[in-house]
Structures are given as C-alpha cells and as structure tokens.
Design an enzyme around this catalytic site. Sequence first.
Site, PDB file in Angstrom:
ATOM      1  N   VAL A 298       0.992  -1.472  -0.206  1.00 38.73           N
ATOM      2  CA  VAL A 298      -0.326   0.361  -0.172  1.00 38.73           C
ATOM      3  C   VAL A 298       0.835   0.995  -0.265  1.00 38.73           C
ATOM      4  O   VAL A 298       0.301   2.687   0.007  1.00 38.73           O
ATOM      5  CB  VAL A 298      -1.002   0.414   1.289  1.00 38.73           C
ATOM      6  CG1 VAL A 298      -1.976  -1.193   0.821  1.00 38.73           C
ATOM      7  CG2 VAL A 298      -0.161   0.135   2.690  1.00 38.73           C
ATOM      8  N   GLU A 299       2.421   0.982  -0.263  1.00 33.30           N
ATOM      9  CA  GLU A 299       2.854   2.079   0.043  1.00 33.30           C
ATOM     10  C   GLU A 299       3.622   2.581  -1.588  1.00 33.30           C
ATOM     11  O   GLU A 299       3.278   2.366  -2.240  1.00 33.30           O
ATOM     12  CB  GLU A 299       3.867   2.236   1.678  1.00 33.30           C
ATOM     13  CG  GLU A 299       2.587   2.193   2.216  1.00 33.30           C
ATOM     14  CD  GLU A 299       4.467   2.932   4.173  1.00 33.30           C
ATOM     15  OE1 GLU A 299       5.030   3.391   3.876  1.00 33.30           O
ATOM     16  OE2 GLU A 299       3.592   1.668   4.262  1.00 33.30           O
ATOM     17  N   MET A 300       4.942   1.529  -0.827  1.00 32.94           N
ATOM     18  CA  MET A 300       5.714   1.967  -2.308  1.00 32.94           C
ATOM     19  C   MET A 300       5.655   0.529  -3.485  1.00 32.94           C
ATOM     20  O   MET A 300       6.022   0.305  -4.374  1.00 32.94           O
ATOM     21  CB  MET A 300       7.042   2.351  -1.967  1.00 32.94           C
ATOM     22  CG  MET A 300       7.291   3.463  -1.023  1.00 32.94           C
ATOM     23  SD  MET A 300       8.731   3.789  -0.924  1.00 32.94           S
ATOM     24  CE  MET A 300       9.927   5.076  -1.468  1.00 32.94           C
TER      25      MET A 300
END
Lengths: 357, 357
Positions: free
Chosen positions: A143-145
């Site tokens: 959900v981030e990078m």
Amino acid sequence: MRRKLMRRVSLALVSAGLMASALVGPATAADDLRKQALEVFKPLPSTIPAVKGNKITPQKIELGKDLFFDPRLSASGVFSCASCHNLTTGGDDNLETSIGHGWQRGPRNAPTVFNSVLNEAQFWDGRAEDLKAQAKGPIQAGVEMANTPDNVVKTLKSMPPYVEAFTTAFPGEKDPVTFDNMAKAIEAYEATLLTPAPFDTWLNGDDDALTPDQKKGLALFMDKGCAACHSGVNVGGHGYYPFGVVEKPGADILPPNDKGRFAVTKTAGDEYVFRAAPLRNVAVTRPYFHSGKVWDLGQAVAIMGNAQLGEALNDGDVKLIVAFLGALTGKVPEVVLPVLPAETDATPRPTAEVVKP
Amino acid sequence: MRRKLMRRVSLALVSAGLMASALVGPATAADDLRKQALEVFKPLPSTIPAVKGNKITPQKIELGKDLFFDPRLSASGVFSCASCHNLTTGGDDNLETSIGHGWQRGPRNAPTVFNSVLNEAQFWDGRAEDLKAQAKGPIQAGVEMANTPDNVVKTLKSMPPYVEAFTTAFPGEKDPVTFDNMAKAIEAYEATLLTPAPFDTWLNGDDDALTPDQKKGLALFMDKGCAACHSGVNVGGHGYYPFGVVEKPGADILPPNDKGRFAVTKTAGDEYVFRAAPLRNVAVTRPYFHSGKVWDLGQAVAIMGNAQLGEALNDGDVKLIVAFLGALTGKVPEVVLPVLPAETDATPRPTAEVVKP
C-alpha cells in the site's frame, strides 16, 4: 493534587507493566525550571548522532539523500521517501494516513522523519529497531511503494552514477549495491535531519528562548505527568504504553482493529500499546495519533489528559501546554535538492499496477 | 541528397500550412558550424527572462517556490507541482503519463518544467499561452490535483505566512491572495528554472564544450531537417506541426483518440498537430512523445526521421544525433527546499475522494 496525579500516573504505568525511567520532581520557581527540565529532557546533540552498526560518513549521507528523494524506489515511480516524509511540511505528509500505491491508504499516520534517529525504535509499534530496518518497510509495503528488493537493486544498478556512489560509500565491498546498503545510506541521511528548537536553546541556557506561557506550559507538562512518557532528547520516542492507560479513547480515535504493539509481541498485555510519540515538531505535524483522526493539537492534549492521566485538563492548562509544544518546532536544516542519475535502457519500467495479495 | 531532404521537409511543412521561420543553411567545415548553428539556435539568456503581464520580482519568485512545492494545492494533499515536474529527475516524472488524484492517469506525458518559460505556449497542444495560464490547469484537473480555485484560495488564506507573502509579492493589492496571483507567482518561480548546457557553452564560443561526435550530431540535426522545427533558444517549444508530416507513426505511439491541437482550434488541419517538443534535457526526460510510449531516445529519433522527414536514418546517424541531444542536458539550478507554512484550524482538510464528473 500533584501527589494524586503522580500516584495515578505511577499506578497506571505499573499496571501497564512499565515504569518511566525519569520521574518528575516538583516544579517550583522559574529558576528551578531548567534544572528540573534537564532531569527529564536533553537538548539535541550538536553533531550527527552515531548509529549502531552503520558508521555515518559524508559519502553515505550524500548517497542516502539521493535515495531519500528518488521516486524510482517505488514500483510506480510516483513515491519517494520524501513523499510521505516531506521535508517541506514538517517531515510528514499531514494526512490522516498516507496515500500510496494504487491510491491505497496506509494503516497508520506517517510520523515525522525529523529527529527520528533519536527514537528508541521505529514505527508506532516499534517493530523496526532502527532507521535502516525502517527504511525497508515502506519500500516493500503493497500500500506504500509496492516494490521488491530485487527490483530496487536492479533499478539502482542500472544507473552508473548510483553504482559509483555505492562503491564510494561502501568501500571494499565486492557487491556494494544491495538493499541493505540502500537502507544504511538512507539511515545515514536521515540521521542528519535534526531540528534544533527554541526549547533546546532554552535548555542550553538562554532564558529568553521560551515565552512566559511556554515556560508555564513546560511546568504543567512535567507536573501533570505528560513528561513521564514524553521525555528524553526527542520528548518521547521511547517506551511503550497503552493508549488509554486510564481511559480508552473512542473507537474513532483508537480503532479496535489496530492492536498496536500486540502485532509485534503477540503478548496480551501489548494490546493497544504504542510507542510514546516523539513530540518535536508536533505543532506542525497534524493530524495526531496513530489513527490521524485528531486535527487540533489542543484537542489531542486534552484527549491525552483523559486517556493517559485520568485528568480533564482545563482550557487554560491545555493552551499553556500547547504553547510549550510550539517551542519544540525546530529549524529545518537547509536541504539542497539532489539531481538524480538518469534512467538507462536497463532501468526497470515503472508500473502502476496494483497486485492484490 | 541534402537538397532532396530540404525539399522534402519544406514540402511537408508547406503541406501542413506551416513554414519554419529559420531555415537551415548547408553545413560545411567545422569552423562554419557555430555560425550556422547561431542562425538556428540561441544560447540560454544569462538572466531570468521577462514574462508578459507578470513583472518578476524576488518576492514573487520566493512565494512561487513555496507554492510549487506545496502539496496542499491538491485536493488530496498528495501532489504538488513538483510531483510531476520533479526537479530531481529532469523536471518531469519519467512516466508514460502522470499518475494523479485517485491513481488516475493523465492523458499526455508531462513535459519538463526546466526552461519551459522559453516555450511559445504551454502544453503539448499549446492551449495555455504562458506558464501562469498553464499553472491553473493541473491544479483543477480531476485526474491531476483535483482542486478548485475557491478551495486553493481558502487553503492559502488559512495560513498567515502565505497571506503575508502574497501581500509582499503583490504590493498595493487589496485582496492579494487570489488564484490568479498564485499562478503568477508560480510562473515567476518557474522562469528561474533554466539549465545552461554544454551546447550553450559551445554556442557562446567554447570549441571544446562539445565532443566531436556531438558536433557531427549537431551538423546532422541541421542537415537532416530536425532543426526546421526544433530550433530557437529552447530547441523547439514553438510552432505546431502534424505528428506524421510524411508518415503517421503507429497507433501505439499516436493514439487515434488524441487529436492534439484540434481540440484547441477545432480546425480540421490541426488534427494530430502538436507543438514541436523543446529538446533541452531530452536525454534525461524519457519516455518520449505526447503518448510517452517510447523509452529509447535513439528510437524516438528514428521515429521522427520516418514520421517527419520521410527518412530512414541509419544507426550511425541516430547515434550521432543522440550524442548531440546529450549536449542539451543542462546544469540544474541549486534548489533549497522551502519550509512551508503549517496548516491551521481554518485549513481545509485533504480529501482523497474521487468525484466522477
């Protein structure tokens, strides 16, 4: 009154199986305030702190700065460390929880990167023991990078200036471009991000660095018991405490599905336990708490009074404590944007695709 | 051979209803190369260019820099101008097309902000006459920053240091915090983003600033007819030409649903017409074309040879032209990151919600 509070805090801490290392003496005259404060807090160091297992060198710092700003560490090419730890806006992103790959929401509020090297451990639940461990998390989080170590290394190796910079920063290593070394370089850069604040100037001896209200707020911050957890050089950032020592806040602020440190230790006593938030720059890093649900600093202080100290702080006291917290807003170091190496034919292409686990 | 090419280019331009203002004389000896080049190109100015209707002052530049880096100009709080016009990676985002609000894709490749003040008009279709008009576009575009002028002004007015900075930058104005003034300040900052390149040093008289291959590539660039469109101070950025003067590229590179300048002028002759791309920093701003579908600069040059000049450039010529284009990669000005004003209680909250029209 004070005795009752201290007892209450002590009891609460004991009942949580914890005891603050620096307990707070009585605040009397203004002259004694600094002496008392120095028993609880420490001014920022004047040099870059040493970091365990990672000798900090100018070459690592320089490389780490490039990496910190490089969006190609993310699968999409959209996010860099600096996206959620934005050095222009307090070292965080000023969102409830961060927005990442595929417009997905992170589970918790992004903490500031400023002074984070001074935290005992990283993340709200302390699951990373230091910044080099921390740096690997968001890069891989879906959900981030949303990237992989292999793809990161392939990306970095595809750009000759990066290979050269890793070789210089990690001399003598046969294969210096690794995911581990990337994290070490980022840690080295982040260790430079200290923000000396008026509170430091005052701790260091300048009586005029705090306003009268800020001094009153500091006295209250110690007297009421806030400093039992939010202490030390980072005014927090060490020690784990239940959110709701005395009284659990509502489910909007403490969502039942996020059990905090319990996920790390699997110990029942760690349910809803979080690392005490470091409070430097708190005035410029709203919204507050791991859930990011509170936007007003005064409201956050009042909630902490009820939840952790069992005390309904009056508006005047809240205002004074907020004034003191404002004295923790520091001077951001001058950051010259790096000019990053250009991609080559060998650089993996960015992908915006969201792979569901 | 040369005559045939020039005739071909001239015919193609005439057939498109266009004529390049600076036609190209014959390249002979190396000594004549600079003279010939100076008839076609111009070195970067040594000072910040004047901008129509917007006197550039240090105060506007300073304010514009803050605004350029401020993610709170977007509805979500995630994107700033610098997100897609990233000064660390060539002034663009190195994506096929940009990713914006709600993980939506922009319709065209983001051009570099570097030297963009020198373009005749902005956007691939020239629909904004200057940077102050351009700056208003992405902030309001639903797939980019998805904000509204009202919400932007409310956001800026909520932070006293911004109100002060607008008052200083626009002296004598009764209500200086406006969407128009925001755009003017951003334009002022962007006008400072010039990147002097080896090609400028060479144009200014330093014979050694270009390698022998770069000089050969420059000669080819002029002889083959590339410079008929990619000319002037920004090596392009003025004049509108059909993509496919001689031969339309495939639908992957020239998607049929994007008719280019036709959407601006509604003139049949403007179907698939685009502004000639400015080529400064082209080597560090892949991928290429409005569709962003080509990642290799040599391939892009070869496609242009076929599409615009009707010439299958051989590999050696492509390589030399690419070498010359590398001499357009400039020195990025030193950019110290701003420290932005902190939000207040009056600052509108970010929203990640995607409102479908």
